[in-house]
Every structure is written in structure tokens, then in C-alpha cells.
Design an enzyme around this catalytic site. Structure first.
Site, PDB file in Angstrom:
ATOM      1  N   ASP A 182       7.745 -49.612  35.522  1.00 12.85           N
ATOM      2  CA  ASP A 182       6.491 -49.544  36.254  1.00 12.85           C
ATOM      3  C   ASP A 182       6.728 -49.030  37.670  1.00 12.85           C
ATOM      4  O   ASP A 182       7.346 -49.706  38.492  1.00 12.85           O
ATOM      5  CB  ASP A 182       5.899 -50.969  36.304  1.00 12.85           C
ATOM      6  CG  ASP A 182       4.483 -50.983  36.841  1.00 12.85           C
ATOM      7  OD1 ASP A 182       4.026 -49.940  37.355  1.00 12.85           O
ATOM      8  OD2 ASP A 182       3.840 -52.044  36.752  1.00 12.85           O
ATOM      9  N   ASP A 385       0.966 -43.188  38.872  1.00 12.72           N
ATOM     10  CA  ASP A 385       1.313 -44.498  38.342  1.00 12.72           C
ATOM     11  C   ASP A 385       1.762 -44.350  36.892  1.00 12.72           C
ATOM     12  O   ASP A 385       1.043 -43.782  36.073  1.00 12.72           O
ATOM     13  CB  ASP A 385       0.078 -45.413  38.440  1.00 12.72           C
ATOM     14  CG  ASP A 385       0.381 -46.831  37.986  1.00 12.72           C
ATOM     15  OD1 ASP A 385       1.548 -47.231  37.998  1.00 12.72           O
ATOM     16  OD2 ASP A 385      -0.583 -47.544  37.612  1.00 12.72           O
TER      17      ASP A 385
END
Ligand SMILES: *[C@@H]1O[C@H](CO)[C@@H](O)[C@H](O)[C@H]1NC(C)=O
Ligand SMILES: *[C@@H]1O[C@H](CO)[C@@H](O)[C@H](O)[C@H]1NC(C)=O
Ligand SMILES: *[C@@H]1O[C@H](CO)[C@@H](O)[C@H](O)[C@H]1NC(C)=O
Length: 507
Positions: A182, A385
Site C-alpha cells: 500500500d 494510490d
């Protein structure tokens, strides 16, 4: 919430247990208040037809994931060694057939569930940015000696579900763990206890520090412990002099446990001693069976910073085109040249420490630049992201993109909307659909053509949707999501303050 397992066998465990229980209830309340409505406005403005659109024509089947794993040859074996200063991990989709944590079919999420969780992540990201605009903290409940909790009104991190996982080794001897990677989180953590109570997930694999010779607790009086506040958005706590971290996610998942140091083996030869991570004692939520999360954000607790001496803050990845393929996550530049990679400056968006910012200046659909004022992008900014599925555009920009796309797709039968996706088509009688190319223009004069697999979200042949959504508000930050990153080699040269892209990085 169901009972929390004891955190140690000593009698003093009850005070931590009550803290965990108390905190979990508070956290659930806080996180549920973050959920907000999401509405897209209709816009019937007519547009002129582009006579010679630039488009993709692909076999619909090639956009659908296979039911069995088809690993790319370069990524076989899970890891490979390239040179003395880089290493490569295999990346698989959490919900795809290459994931070894996806064996129970009955637990597979529906597309609507995946997209709804994606919206929970996005709401959480937006609340972080809004927090930065006007800082606010809330003191929850009456202060109690062991359970007073001052928590930022908006929580620190976001999980989501459309994620990609890598396998790394932790401890000595090392235990292989599947972690969600992430770029929007800083703290790496793993489940050191089985998920308790209302878990949606299977309970393995788990890392048990008692079986490792190299695990060390971080003391709560250390400067290292206080770093947690900026990395997680929650103040660290103390339990019998051990530093306690808390991390909560927009979808109400959370992890609370010991902040520790451990040997991290990215590959068999790239081993980091004393890697700071969270050893989760109470973990609940949508981890999809993953053992935890690998934090690649910008804060100095992230893996990128903790491995900076070796890799010089340089990493890259490629997300496979379908959930049955495999991509890679590479740390370090090694001897590789960046030929074919086009760079744009890495920018800071607001004060949000964790996220990597991109300067979007324009979008083209079918070779035609959309009439969007640059201010629409620049006033709110855009982040990239790895964990958000669908790219979110400022409301005005999304409407322009959607209108242009619909205009060029007029000959196809439309299909019902799917969660946040409002532009869908029925391709059940179409073997080779044609759809417009989409390009992004970034700061520094760089133009990125999205891969043909990075434009549509294919739920099924009769429901294929434009894989973009609009923010409710032009002031919310835009997010360049992972569908749009598919097959691209995405290069983060954090030291050089630039982000680059190259086409066809993986199958
Ligand atoms: C799969 O998940 C279902 C629903 O949670 C559960 O009842 C079942 O026992 C699981 N099967 C296996 C093989 O783990
Ligand atoms: C870490 O801290 C916890 C809580 O104080 C304790 O139960 C555990 O034994 C410690 N582990 C090590 C390896 O010191
Ligand atoms: C992170 O930053 C703090 C404060 O600037 C510093 O004390 C600490 O050593 C840094 N930690 C790492 C892991 O680089």
C-alpha cells in the site's frame, strides 16, 4: 464486537484488554461516522462527435480474468535477484486465482462489495485531506487512567479491498506472510494473533513473535514510539513499557498491538534487521485473508524510508492486467536504466504526509483534449494510490470525461450502473468492443496513455463499465487508482522527487 483474546498470560493483561475493547468500540463509532453519501450529478450537455477517434479494439475475453493463475515467466518463483542493489517480489491480486489466500470461493466479494469498499477507502482519504485543511481532534469519552483516548476526528489510514499482495519473510526462522502492499500507508503490520470476533477472513497465516529469535519490543519511552503519531494518525500508548500502536481504516478495519522490531526478508538475500512494524494483537475487518500490510508511504516509518540506505528510496511495480496474472514489486534501481520511462515531478498535495502526489494538468478521450480548466485539477490536487481501485476525478473533470466517453460509445447497449460506476455497457453480443483511448497529461509536459486494460471495469460480459468515478466535490483530492495503473511500469524515484511510467511492464 466479540471478546478480545488475552494479550498475555499475566494478570495485568486485563487492563490492556479493557483498553482494546473500549478502543475498538470507539473506533467503530468514529469510523462509521466517516461514511458519507456519494452522489453523481447527471449532465446532459450535448457534445460534438469526434470524427476520427483514437480507440482500442480488443477481444472482450482478454479483459476477463481466467479462472486459473497464469503467472508471467519473469515472476515465477515469487522472487528474483537482479543485482546487488535491487530485488523483486511477485505481485498478485488479492481476489485472483494466483493468491494463495483466496481458496474459499464462498468468501469472495462481489464486484459491488469491492467497489463499495473502494468508496469507503476514498471517503477516508478525503477526510484525511480535509483534516489537514482544518485540524481537529476529538477527545472520546470521559478520561480514564488506562483508557482515555484522544483520537483525531478523522482516522489515519485507509485499507480498502481492491488490493495487491506480495509475500515477504518475517522473523528468524522466517515465516512467509502475504501482505497487502500500500503506497498510501506507512506502518507495516501483521496479525500476531488470530482475527477475533466478527472477522470476515480466514485466520491464517499469522506471525507469532514467540517463535522468532529476533523479535524485540519497542519501548514506549523511545523516540521511535512517538513516531507512530504521524505515521498512523493515532497517539501511541504504553503497556508494561511496550509501545502500543493503533491503526484504523476507513472501512472500519483496524489493528492494535505491539510496536516491535524484527528481521524482514524481502528476498532470501535482501534482509533487514530491526525493521519497525506493528505486531497486531487485535485485528478486525476486511483483510481478505492477508496477514497484514506492507506500508510504502512517504512517512519515515515506511519500508521505503527504513530501507533507504540500501535502495535509495527507489521502487517500482507493475500491476497485472487481470486478477489472474502476476506483476512485480521491485525495490531499488539496481543497474537498470529508466529507458522508456517518462517522468513527472513528485508533488506534495496539501500536508498529507503519506501520499505521493501527481500534478494532473489535462485528460484526453479518443485523442481529444477535454475542455477542463487547469484550475479544476490544481486547486484540489491528485494523489497516486496503489490501493484505490477506481480513479476519482474532480466532479467537473469526471462529467467531461464521462460525456465524451458516452458520446463515443453511443452505438453500444447500456447496462445498469454498478455501485459507484455510472457508465456501463452490455457487451454480451460483442466479441471485440471498440472504446476510446484515454490519456493523462501531467506536469513537466508528460503524457501518459492508459493501457487498454486500464479503462474499463469488467464485472461480466453484460456489465462492462467505464472505470472512473467523480468526487462529490471539486475540492476533494483526485486519486489515480490501480485500474488505471494496470500493466504500466510505475516508478517511484522518491529521492529524485519524480514518478515515472512506461507501457507494457507486465502481462
Ligand atoms: C468458507 O467460508 C464459509 C463462510 O464463511 C465457511 O462456512 C466455510 O467453512 C469455509 N470453507 C473452508 C473450506 O474454509
Ligand atoms: C513484548 O511486550 C509484551 C507486552 O509487554 C510482552 O507480553 C511480551 O513478552 C514482550 N515480548 C518480548 C519478546 O519482549
Ligand atoms: C524519523 O524521523 C524522526 C524525527 O525526525 C527521527 O528521530 C527518526 O530517527 C526517524 N526514523 C527513521 C526510521 O528514519
Amino acid at each position: 464486537m466479540a471478546a478480545t483474546p488475552g494479550i498475555s498470560s499475566s494478570s495485568s493483561s486485563s487492563s490492556l484488554m479493557s483498553y482494546l475493547l473500549y478502543f475498538s468500540v470507539i473506533l467503530t463509532l468514529i469510523l462509521s461516522s466517516l461514511e458519507k453519501g456519494f452522489a453523481l450529478e447527471e449532465n446532459q450537455r450535448p457534445r460534438t462527435v469526434e470524427p476520427h477517434p483514437v480507440s482500442h479494439t480488443v477481444e472482450l475475453n482478454s479483459l476477463l480474468p481466467a479462472t486459473s493463475c497464469s503467472p508471467s515467466s519473469s515472476a515465477k518463483g515469487g522472487e528474483s535477484k537482479e543485482s546487488s542493489s535491487s530485488s523483486v517480489l511477485k505481485v498478485v491480486h488479492k481476489h485472483g486465482p494466483c493468491s494463495r489466500i483466496n481458496k474459499n470461493k464462498s468468501k469472495t466479494l462481489t464486484h459491488a462489495q469491492i467497489l463499495n469498499q473502494d468508496q469507503a477507502r476514498v471517503d477516508s482519504i478525503h477526510s484525511l485531506f480535509n483534516t489537514n485543511k482544518s485540524p481537529s481532534t476529538t477527545t472520546v469519552g470521559k478520561p480514564r487512567p488506562s483508557a482515555a483516548a484522544t483520537i483525531p476526528a478523522q482516522s489515519g489510514s485507509v485499507l480498502g479491498s481492491g488490493n495487491y499482495i506480495v509475500n515477504v519473510g518475517l522473523g528468524s526462522p522466517k515465516k512467509q506472510l502475504s501482505l497487502i502492499f500500500d503506497t498510501g500507508s506507512d506502518l507495516t503490520w501483521t496479525q500476531c494473533r488470530p482475527c477475533a470476533g466478527s472477522c470476515y477472513d480466514q485466520k491464517e497465516p499469522i506471525f507469532d513473535p514467540a517463535t522468532s529469535a529476533s523479535y524485540v519490543n519497542v519501548s514506549c519511552n523511545s523516540a521511535t514510539c512517538s513516531q507512530l503519531a504521524s505515521a498512523t494518525g493515532y497517539n501511541p500508548r504504553c503497556y508494561t513499557s511496550t509501545c502500543i500502536y493503533t491503526i484504523g481504516y476507513g472501512d472500519r478495519s483496524f489493528s492494535v498491538g505491539y510496536f516491535g522490531k524484527e528481521r524482514l526478508s524481502l528476498t532470501s538475500t535482501d534482509v533487514f534487521d530491526g525493521f519497525l512494524f506493528g505486531c497486531g494483537q487485535n485485528n478486525q475487518g476486511h483483510f481478505g485473508g492477508a496477514a497484514g500490510l506492507l506500508g510504502l508511504g512517504r512517512d519515515n516509518i515506511s519500508l521505503v524510508e527504513q530501507s533507504a540506505l540500501k535502495y535509495n528510496r527507489f521502487f517500482s511495480y507493475c500491476l497485472p492486467s487481470t486478477s489472474s496474472g502476476t506483476g512485480y514489486l521491485r525495490f531499488g534501481k539496481g543497474g537498470r536504466s529508466s529507458k522508456g520511462v517518462k517522468f513527472t515531478p513528485l508533488v506534495d498535495v496539501s500536508d498529507s504526509g503519506s501520499f505521493y502526489g501527481l500534478n494532473v494538468v489535462g485528460i484526453s478521450v479518443g485523442g481529444k483534449k477535454l475542455p477542463i480548466s487547469g484550475e479544476v485539477f490544481s486547486s484540489s490536487g491528485t494523489i497516486i494510490d496503489s490501493g484505490t481501485v477506481i480513479t476519482r476525478l474532480q466532479a467537473t473533470a469526471y462529467r467531461a470525461l464521462r460525456d465524451a466517453f458516452r458520446q463515443q460509445m453511443k452505438s453500444y447497449t447500456s447496462a445498469p450502473a454498478l455501485s459507484i460506476l455510472d457508465t456501463c455497457y452490455d457487451f454480451s453480443n460483442v466479441k471485440t468492443p471498440t472504446y476510446p483511448k484515454i490519456s493523462f497529461a501531467f506536469g513537466g509536459g508528460m503524457t501518459l496513455d492508459l493501457d487498454e486494460t486500464g479503462i474499463l471495469y469488467v464485472a461480466s460480459a453484460d456489465q462492462v463499465c467505464l472505470a472512473f468515478a467523480g468526487n462529490g466535490d471539486d475540492s476533494d483530492v483526485g486519486i489515480f487508482g490501480n485500474v488505471q495503473q494496470k500493466r504500466l511500469q510505475v516508478v517511484y524515484d522518491v529521492g529524485g522527487r519524480k514518478i515515472g511510467f512506461a507501457p507494457a511492464g507486465c502481462p
